[in-house]
Write a protein that holds these residues in place. Structure first.
Motif, PDB file in Angstrom:
ATOM      1  N   ASN A  18       0.782  -1.123   0.112  1.00  0.00           N
ATOM      2  CA  ASN A  18       0.033   0.015   0.049  1.00  0.00           C
ATOM      3  C   ASN A  18       1.071   1.273  -0.076  1.00  0.00           C
ATOM      4  O   ASN A  18       1.780   1.518   1.106  1.00  0.00           O
ATOM      5  CB  ASN A  18      -0.839   0.011   1.344  1.00  0.00           C
ATOM      6  CG  ASN A  18      -1.714  -1.188   1.080  1.00  0.00           C
ATOM      7  OD1 ASN A  18      -2.405  -1.510   0.241  1.00  0.00           O
ATOM      8  ND2 ASN A  18      -2.052  -1.638   2.598  1.00  0.00           N
ATOM      9  N   VAL A  19       0.780   2.125  -0.961  1.00  0.00           N
ATOM     10  CA  VAL A  19       1.671   3.397  -1.296  1.00  0.00           C
ATOM     11  C   VAL A  19       0.693   4.248  -0.823  1.00  0.00           C
ATOM     12  O   VAL A  19      -0.310   4.707  -0.899  1.00  0.00           O
ATOM     13  CB  VAL A  19       2.071   3.538  -2.889  1.00  0.00           C
ATOM     14  CG1 VAL A  19       3.025   4.897  -2.701  1.00  0.00           C
ATOM     15  CG2 VAL A  19       2.960   2.105  -2.994  1.00  0.00           C
ATOM     16  N   LYS A  20       1.625   5.262   0.286  1.00  0.00           N
ATOM     17  CA  LYS A  20       0.770   6.509   0.488  1.00  0.00           C
ATOM     18  C   LYS A  20       1.574   7.439   0.299  1.00  0.00           C
ATOM     19  O   LYS A  20       2.944   7.475   0.294  1.00  0.00           O
ATOM     20  CB  LYS A  20       0.672   6.549   1.983  1.00  0.00           C
ATOM     21  CG  LYS A  20      -0.349   5.614   2.602  1.00  0.00           C
ATOM     22  CD  LYS A  20      -0.685   5.894   4.037  1.00  0.00           C
ATOM     23  CE  LYS A  20      -1.638   4.836   4.584  1.00  0.00           C
ATOM     24  NZ  LYS A  20      -1.871   4.830   6.120  1.00  0.00           N
ATOM     25  N   LYS A  21       1.022   8.584  -0.668  1.00  0.00           N
ATOM     26  CA  LYS A  21       1.875   9.686  -1.075  1.00  0.00           C
ATOM     27  C   LYS A  21       1.199  10.883  -0.278  1.00  0.00           C
ATOM     28  O   LYS A  21      -0.006  11.092  -0.389  1.00  0.00           O
ATOM     29  CB  LYS A  21       1.924   9.737  -2.828  1.00  0.00           C
ATOM     30  CG  LYS A  21       2.477   8.592  -3.435  1.00  0.00           C
ATOM     31  CD  LYS A  21       2.395   8.965  -4.758  1.00  0.00           C
ATOM     32  CE  LYS A  21       3.214   7.684  -5.568  1.00  0.00           C
ATOM     33  NZ  LYS A  21       3.541   7.826  -6.688  1.00  0.00           N
ATOM     34  N   SER A  38       1.678  -5.043   3.581  1.00  0.00           N
ATOM     35  CA  SER A  38       0.724  -5.936   4.429  1.00  0.00           C
ATOM     36  C   SER A  38       1.475  -6.889   5.292  1.00  0.00           C
ATOM     37  O   SER A  38       2.405  -7.324   5.314  1.00  0.00           O
ATOM     38  CB  SER A  38      -0.182  -6.540   3.263  1.00  0.00           C
ATOM     39  OG  SER A  38       0.546  -7.591   2.624  1.00  0.00           O
ATOM     40  N   SER A  39       0.577  -7.249   6.324  1.00  0.00           N
ATOM     41  CA  SER A  39       1.073  -8.269   7.222  1.00  0.00           C
ATOM     42  C   SER A  39       1.515  -9.504   6.572  1.00  0.00           C
ATOM     43  O   SER A  39       2.463 -10.166   6.964  1.00  0.00           O
ATOM     44  CB  SER A  39       0.090  -8.405   8.513  1.00  0.00           C
ATOM     45  OG  SER A  39      -0.994  -9.240   7.768  1.00  0.00           O
ATOM     46  N   PHE A  40       0.721  -9.886   5.408  1.00  0.00           N
ATOM     47  CA  PHE A  40       1.112 -11.115   4.747  1.00  0.00           C
ATOM     48  C   PHE A  40       2.506 -10.938   4.098  1.00  0.00           C
ATOM     49  O   PHE A  40       3.246 -11.797   4.055  1.00  0.00           O
ATOM     50  CB  PHE A  40       0.075 -11.387   3.564  1.00  0.00           C
ATOM     51  CG  PHE A  40       0.597 -12.403   2.927  1.00  0.00           C
ATOM     52  CD1 PHE A  40       0.205 -13.789   3.146  1.00  0.00           C
ATOM     53  CD2 PHE A  40       0.956 -12.347   1.452  1.00  0.00           C
ATOM     54  CE1 PHE A  40       0.524 -14.832   2.408  1.00  0.00           C
ATOM     55  CE2 PHE A  40       1.299 -13.485   0.659  1.00  0.00           C
ATOM     56  CZ  PHE A  40       1.105 -14.866   1.098  1.00  0.00           C
ATOM     57  N   ALA A  41       2.747  -9.972   3.568  1.00  0.00           N
ATOM     58  CA  ALA A  41       4.165  -9.516   2.989  1.00  0.00           C
ATOM     59  C   ALA A  41       5.307  -9.342   3.902  1.00  0.00           C
ATOM     60  O   ALA A  41       6.319  -9.919   3.577  1.00  0.00           O
ATOM     61  CB  ALA A  41       4.120  -8.143   2.224  1.00  0.00           C
ATOM     62  N   VAL A  42       5.028  -8.993   4.954  1.00  0.00           N
ATOM     63  CA  VAL A  42       6.013  -9.008   6.229  1.00  0.00           C
ATOM     64  C   VAL A  42       6.087 -10.372   6.618  1.00  0.00           C
ATOM     65  O   VAL A  42       7.440 -10.685   6.824  1.00  0.00           O
ATOM     66  CB  VAL A  42       5.503  -7.969   7.333  1.00  0.00           C
ATOM     67  CG1 VAL A  42       6.388  -8.166   8.650  1.00  0.00           C
ATOM     68  CG2 VAL A  42       5.298  -6.579   6.786  1.00  0.00           C
ATOM     69  N   GLU A  43       5.212 -10.982   6.841  1.00  0.00           N
ATOM     70  CA  GLU A  43       5.172 -12.443   7.329  1.00  0.00           C
ATOM     71  C   GLU A  43       6.148 -13.345   6.193  1.00  0.00           C
ATOM     72  O   GLU A  43       6.973 -14.008   6.572  1.00  0.00           O
ATOM     73  CB  GLU A  43       4.005 -13.151   7.650  1.00  0.00           C
ATOM     74  CG  GLU A  43       3.962 -14.376   8.573  1.00  0.00           C
ATOM     75  CD  GLU A  43       4.697 -13.801   9.744  1.00  0.00           C
ATOM     76  OE1 GLU A  43       5.168 -14.820  10.410  1.00  0.00           O
ATOM     77  OE2 GLU A  43       4.495 -12.843  10.368  1.00  0.00           O
ATOM     78  N   LEU A  44       5.671 -12.962   4.896  1.00  0.00           N
ATOM     79  CA  LEU A  44       6.424 -13.738   3.741  1.00  0.00           C
ATOM     80  C   LEU A  44       7.817 -13.587   3.736  1.00  0.00           C
ATOM     81  O   LEU A  44       8.682 -14.381   3.516  1.00  0.00           O
ATOM     82  CB  LEU A  44       5.593 -13.430   2.571  1.00  0.00           C
ATOM     83  CG  LEU A  44       6.232 -14.406   1.175  1.00  0.00           C
ATOM     84  CD1 LEU A  44       5.435 -15.729   1.528  1.00  0.00           C
ATOM     85  CD2 LEU A  44       5.414 -13.704   0.020  1.00  0.00           C
ATOM     86  N   SER A  45       8.246 -12.118   4.157  1.00  0.00           N
ATOM     87  CA  SER A  45       9.491 -11.812   4.083  1.00  0.00           C
ATOM     88  C   SER A  45      10.467 -12.651   5.011  1.00  0.00           C
ATOM     89  O   SER A  45      11.383 -13.079   4.820  1.00  0.00           O
ATOM     90  CB  SER A  45       9.690 -10.379   4.058  1.00  0.00           C
ATOM     91  OG  SER A  45      10.876  -9.935   4.451  1.00  0.00           O
ATOM     92  N   LYS A  46       9.753 -12.542   6.038  1.00  0.00           N
ATOM     93  CA  LYS A  46      10.330 -13.111   7.415  1.00  0.00           C
ATOM     94  C   LYS A  46      10.618 -14.762   7.287  1.00  0.00           C
ATOM     95  O   LYS A  46      11.784 -15.247   7.481  1.00  0.00           O
ATOM     96  CB  LYS A  46       9.601 -13.261   8.782  1.00  0.00           C
ATOM     97  CG  LYS A  46       9.341 -11.995   9.384  1.00  0.00           C
ATOM     98  CD  LYS A  46       8.546 -11.855  10.467  1.00  0.00           C
ATOM     99  CE  LYS A  46       8.493 -10.504  10.969  1.00  0.00           C
ATOM    100  NZ  LYS A  46       7.387 -10.536  12.286  1.00  0.00           N
TER     101      LYS A  46
END
Length: 95
Positions: A18-21, A38-46
């Motif tokens: 999600n990009v906020k400008k 997203s929490s999914f992306a953070v978890e996937l990265s871990k």
């Protein structure tokens, strides 16, 4: 495999980033561009980082098999080997 993870693809796709400008106002004050994952992306990265720590070759198992082969005591389960070859498509099950 990834298609089995619910919400990744299809009509309810997960927003991975999600990009906020914020734009500068006329007075010269303004926010900065930012990114939220997203929490999914953070978890996937871990999980990805943890998987990279696992060695590709399990040296302890390889060494154990190497010793058994050298000593002549290695006796694999031939039915299991044949079943694995059939599943992998390397051997015809009718033979």
């Amino acid at each position: 495999m990834i298609e089995k993870i619910p919400g990744v693809y299809g009509p309810k796709a997960v927003n991975k980033i999600n990009v906020k400008k914020s734009y500068q106002s006329a007075s010269g004050e303004g926010g900065r561009d930012g990114v939220e994952f997203s929490s999914f992306a953070v978890e996937l990265s871990k999980v990805s980082a943890e998987l990279k720590k696992i060695p590709d070759v399990r040296e302890d198992l390889v060494e154990g098999f190497r010793k058994q082969i050298q000593e002549g005591t290695y006796a694999p389960d031939l039915e299991k080997v044949a079943r694995s070859l059939i599943v992998a498509g390397l051997l015809n099950g009718e033979e």
